[in-house]
Design a protein around this motif. Sequence first.
Motif, PDB file in Angstrom:
ATOM      1  N   CYS B 124       0.814  -1.222   0.000  1.00 44.22           N
ATOM      2  CA  CYS B 124       0.000   0.000   0.000  1.00 44.22           C
ATOM      3  C   CYS B 124       0.847   1.272   0.000  1.00 44.22           C
ATOM      4  O   CYS B 124       0.382   2.320  -0.421  1.00 44.22           O
ATOM      5  N   ASP B 125       2.082   1.184   0.489  1.00 44.46           N
ATOM      6  CA  ASP B 125       2.942   2.375   0.518  1.00 44.46           C
ATOM      7  C   ASP B 125       3.530   2.674  -0.853  1.00 44.46           C
ATOM      8  O   ASP B 125       4.183   3.698  -1.030  1.00 44.46           O
ATOM      9  N   GLN B 126       3.324   1.786  -1.811  1.00 42.60           N
ATOM     10  CA  GLN B 126       3.832   2.017  -3.166  1.00 42.60           C
ATOM     11  C   GLN B 126       2.801   1.562  -4.198  1.00 42.60           C
ATOM     12  O   GLN B 126       3.131   0.966  -5.215  1.00 42.60           O
ATOM     13  N   ALA B 127       1.545   1.855  -3.869  1.00 42.89           N
ATOM     14  CA  ALA B 127       0.433   1.489  -4.739  1.00 42.89           C
ATOM     15  C   ALA B 127       0.351   2.439  -5.937  1.00 42.89           C
ATOM     16  O   ALA B 127       0.876   3.549  -5.862  1.00 42.89           O
ATOM     17  N   PRO B 128      -0.292   2.015  -7.022  1.00 41.87           N
ATOM     18  CA  PRO B 128      -0.869   0.694  -7.281  1.00 41.87           C
ATOM     19  C   PRO B 128       0.220  -0.344  -7.547  1.00 41.87           C
ATOM     20  O   PRO B 128       1.264  -0.026  -8.097  1.00 41.87           O
ATOM     21  N   ALA B 129      -0.074  -1.559  -7.138  1.00 41.63           N
ATOM     22  CA  ALA B 129       0.916  -2.620  -7.272  1.00 41.63           C
ATOM     23  C   ALA B 129       0.256  -3.884  -7.801  1.00 41.63           C
ATOM     24  O   ALA B 129      -0.960  -4.023  -7.742  1.00 41.63           O
ATOM     25  N   ALA B 130       1.095  -4.760  -8.317  1.00 42.27           N
ATOM     26  CA  ALA B 130       0.567  -6.016  -8.861  1.00 42.27           C
ATOM     27  C   ALA B 130       1.601  -7.114  -8.683  1.00 42.27           C
ATOM     28  O   ALA B 130       2.797  -6.852  -8.496  1.00 42.27           O
ATOM     29  N   LEU B 131       1.123  -8.341  -8.740  1.00 41.17           N
ATOM     30  CA  LEU B 131       1.994  -9.497  -8.809  1.00 41.17           C
ATOM     31  C   LEU B 131       2.019  -9.948 -10.264  1.00 41.17           C
ATOM     32  O   LEU B 131       0.964 -10.035 -10.898  1.00 41.17           O
ATOM     33  N   ILE B 132       3.200 -10.208 -10.785  1.00 45.19           N
ATOM     34  CA  ILE B 132       3.293 -10.863 -12.084  1.00 45.19           C
ATOM     35  C   ILE B 132       3.956 -12.206 -11.804  1.00 45.19           C
ATOM     36  O   ILE B 132       5.140 -12.260 -11.469  1.00 45.19           O
ATOM     37  N   ASN B 133       3.166 -13.262 -11.852  1.00 45.02           N
ATOM     38  CA  ASN B 133       3.551 -14.551 -11.267  1.00 45.02           C
ATOM     39  C   ASN B 133       3.967 -14.300  -9.819  1.00 45.02           C
ATOM     40  O   ASN B 133       3.174 -13.737  -9.085  1.00 45.02           O
ATOM     41  N   ASP B 134       5.199 -14.635  -9.409  1.00 42.30           N
ATOM     42  CA  ASP B 134       5.497 -14.342  -8.005  1.00 42.30           C
ATOM     43  C   ASP B 134       6.424 -13.135  -7.838  1.00 42.30           C
ATOM     44  O   ASP B 134       7.040 -12.951  -6.802  1.00 42.30           O
ATOM     45  N   LYS B 135       6.491 -12.286  -8.880  1.00 40.08           N
ATOM     46  CA  LYS B 135       7.274 -11.050  -8.765  1.00 40.08           C
ATOM     47  C   LYS B 135       6.343  -9.870  -8.511  1.00 40.08           C
ATOM     48  O   LYS B 135       5.175  -9.888  -8.890  1.00 40.08           O
ATOM     49  N   ILE B 136       6.907  -8.836  -7.907  1.00 43.33           N
ATOM     50  CA  ILE B 136       6.104  -7.657  -7.573  1.00 43.33           C
ATOM     51  C   ILE B 136       6.450  -6.505  -8.506  1.00 43.33           C
ATOM     52  O   ILE B 136       7.623  -6.302  -8.834  1.00 43.33           O
ATOM     53  N   VAL B 137       5.443  -5.774  -8.932  1.00 46.78           N
ATOM     54  CA  VAL B 137       5.678  -4.481  -9.583  1.00 46.78           C
ATOM     55  C   VAL B 137       4.867  -3.434  -8.814  1.00 46.78           C
ATOM     56  O   VAL B 137       3.752  -3.702  -8.384  1.00 46.78           O
ATOM     57  N   THR B 138       5.464  -2.274  -8.632  1.00 52.61           N
ATOM     58  CA  THR B 138       4.818  -1.255  -7.787  1.00 52.61           C
ATOM     59  C   THR B 138       4.753   0.088  -8.513  1.00 52.61           C
ATOM     60  O   THR B 138       5.313   0.250  -9.593  1.00 52.61           O
ATOM     61  N   ARG B 139       4.086   1.031  -7.848  1.00 52.98           N
ATOM     62  CA  ARG B 139       3.942   2.406  -8.354  1.00 52.98           C
ATOM     63  C   ARG B 139       3.543   2.407  -9.832  1.00 52.98           C
ATOM     64  O   ARG B 139       4.120   3.107 -10.653  1.00 52.98           O
ATOM     65  N   LEU B 140       2.529   1.607 -10.127  1.00 51.52           N
ATOM     66  CA  LEU B 140       2.121   1.445 -11.522  1.00 51.52           C
ATOM     67  C   LEU B 140       1.335   2.647 -12.015  1.00 51.52           C
ATOM     68  O   LEU B 140       0.608   3.287 -11.262  1.00 51.52           O
ATOM     69  N   SER B 141       1.494   2.913 -13.291  1.00 51.56           N
ATOM     70  CA  SER B 141       0.642   3.892 -13.973  1.00 51.56           C
ATOM     71  C   SER B 141       0.192   3.201 -15.248  1.00 51.56           C
ATOM     72  O   SER B 141       0.698   2.122 -15.597  1.00 51.56           O
ATOM     73  N   SER B 142      -0.735   3.818 -15.952  1.00 49.78           N
ATOM     74  CA  SER B 142      -1.166   3.185 -17.199  1.00 49.78           C
ATOM     75  C   SER B 142       0.018   3.077 -18.164  1.00 49.78           C
ATOM     76  O   SER B 142       0.145   2.098 -18.893  1.00 49.78           O
TER      77      SER B 142
END
Lengths: 238, 605
Positions: B124-142
Amino acid sequence: MSATIHFTIDGVEVTGKAGQTILQAASEAGIYIPRLCAHKDLTPHGSCRVCTVMVNGRPQAACTQPVSDGAIVENETAEIKELRRNLVEMLFVEGNHYCMFCEKSGNCELQALAYRLGIQAPRYPYFFPQRALDATHPDIFIDHNRCILCGRCVRASKELDGKNVFQFIGRGAHKRVGFNAPDGLGHTDAAVSDRFVSICPVGAILKKRVGYAIPVGQRLFDKRPIGSEIEARRAKGK
Amino acid sequence: MKQEDKTLIQDICARFNRDRTRMMDVLIEAQRALGYLSSDVIDAIAEALAIARVEVESAASFYAFFSQKPRGKFVIRLCNDIIDKLKGVDRVASALREQLGIDFGQTTDDDLFSLEWTSCIGMCDQAPAALINDKIVTRLSSDSIREIVRSLKEHGDFSKLKLALGSGNNSHPLVRSVVDNNLLQRGAVIFAPSEPSQALGKALAMSPTEVIRSIKTSRLRGRGGAGFPTGMKWEFARNATGDARYVLCNADEGEPGTFKDRVILTEAADLMFEGMTIAGYAIGSEQGILYLRGEYAYLRAFLEDVLAQRRSKGLLGDNVGGKAGFNFDIRIQLGAGAYICGEETALISSCEGLRGDPKTRPPFPAQKGYLDMPSIVNNVETFCCVTRILDKGAGWFAAIGTTGSAGTKLFSVSGDCERPGVYELAFGVTLAELLKIVGAEDAIAVQVGGASGRMVNPSEYGKKLCFDELATGGSIMVFGPGRDVIKVARAFMEFFCEESCGYCTPCRVGNRLLKQGLERFIRGMAEPSDIEYLEQLGKTVKTMSRCGLGQTSANPVLSTLQSFRSEYERRVVKNTSGLQPSFDIVKALRDSETIVKRKSVHVGH
């Protein structure tokens, strides 16, 4: 484990044995605590929560809570009755319960409990879920619409029939009873003589070709409300 | 099923000694190897473990990260918690739908991508975030998600993505993650700068009973949120009869808005493992389990390495720390996407290879827990406190914080604040003080304790953060001017509907009804009686539910009804027409038109 335990239910002195649950001790004493998932021949499950009582002011499921000395148990207070009604209403709106033409009508514990608790119609909106039927077994019919997920069939198959026909599948709103075969009950070793068939409290598990055999007026709950058989013990001064 | 796949399943099962209690590992490995858990795979596992197939399916169908359908090479799980929503996750979702031409729950025709929503992943401190398989990506934008998808389409290799590695151990070769620690304030206990810990040595010089007494003297209470006295829990387990005892560490940090355990696991794993080892000595256990939530699988290799180093230093294994006869080791049990597994008895069920259903209490875990043996389950942060208490003394610890809440607490702060991150502060700090530190003095509402906690209005900001006033397992979610608390409550109810295990009636059904009820307020269709309706419903769920999840799941509704009642009252439609506002005639007509497949001629809409 034969030590005697003394406690009260709604002010009535009850004697239980160490290791017993409140529900068991109450039943022996002729006090009916409403229940759906609990069955005298099965391990307690504690899932329907209808048997919830206040034990020294704290809510506990009577079917799993052991008796304890000096406990003050409340069973029939206005508050608890209201909370139980809410649970039973939840079960009605969650599935599709068509009492008016269900084969189990009059012998159904859910329906009988609703009558006993004075439910006219649920105040909650119906979910109207789409649920599957399974008619793959030659002698047994499964209707998930009427299932209340009490798990009696799951336990009965294991504990009484020595088989493993059922287990819960899915989570939360998607939870349902699954069979030990991908293509339906007919592909498991379930037999119509198995105890799980008759132990279902509702019309989710039915024997084929024997529907509506008992005339209205002679069905299990036509003359006396559910729980009467337990209360009769007390009337007799057991 | 191909024979080689069958052999592969048999090998996986053999690796776990065909032990059905290791079902989670078997399912995780099988899915990793074969992509998904097909009906054939379930049959093969059942055969190899010599159990009924329905038992395998029962476990497999419980966890969100297991799939019984084919999925894409990359499964993108976008986090849909409330903070991600505030930070624009909907724009990221739109970009994904547009670029991939599929909706959530679907897989692209080339079998490359699947899209799914997921509950809070602890970012939540670096949202929006997602899991891609078991890796994390954060601070997403379109834009950033489009670039990620474009690159993955091009080379099909996550490790080739040009992503900046995060702070601290996040850039460790075994982690290599974009996650940032955002550890913004270090306190006196967990993140205090200190020399190598002497705690284990000091503990082993004491008797186990003395260690427990020391924990009791420190007045340490469980950091997961419930605040049960740790020393007492250990004493129960030590005194219970059993052939074995177990130490379980709850790293299933699933409470929305909590991410402090993530930072401990990344930066202070030794402290936690040392605390577990001390616990093992204290209660007489030889085996510890770290239950690591599936969302944190990216930390697994790193944590295994920390364990391996501890083994090589003699801090795990036989005769730990040179103490003859004290044997203790720790294994990691990975979860697979189920918030309920943070409930201690559900966590035990999961460790036993079962559905993550909570167990019937009594018996309590300290009497009959993992494999029916006496067990303790403590939070990651609690074990870290244990280490410091043994190192620096019970008196030192008890002097920090308040009388009822000794020590410091890690707060995970997110939402509408200038500096989201992890803060270690002494218990007793007021919410107002914390809001000032994080730059959120204009907050109109604060959710303390995550979805299962409570919504606090500004009149209560002067209250202390501690077990006796504003209790939290760490989650502090801040909502600034213009935010709608009823919509926030609805988001939490969506979460509980998704995460309820479905075992008991009130939680399984009641939470769906609560969500529907909130919907009526949001859509302007609530009647005056709906306020009481929600209160009664909430009370039923709270009183009648079987476990802590259900007992707290009505809190978003009950606490906003208490703290923000006017928000409900102002949306109520006064019924002057005599019509029922909750009856949506337009929708009812639309439904009937769909069924009969023709338009109504009498009503225009």
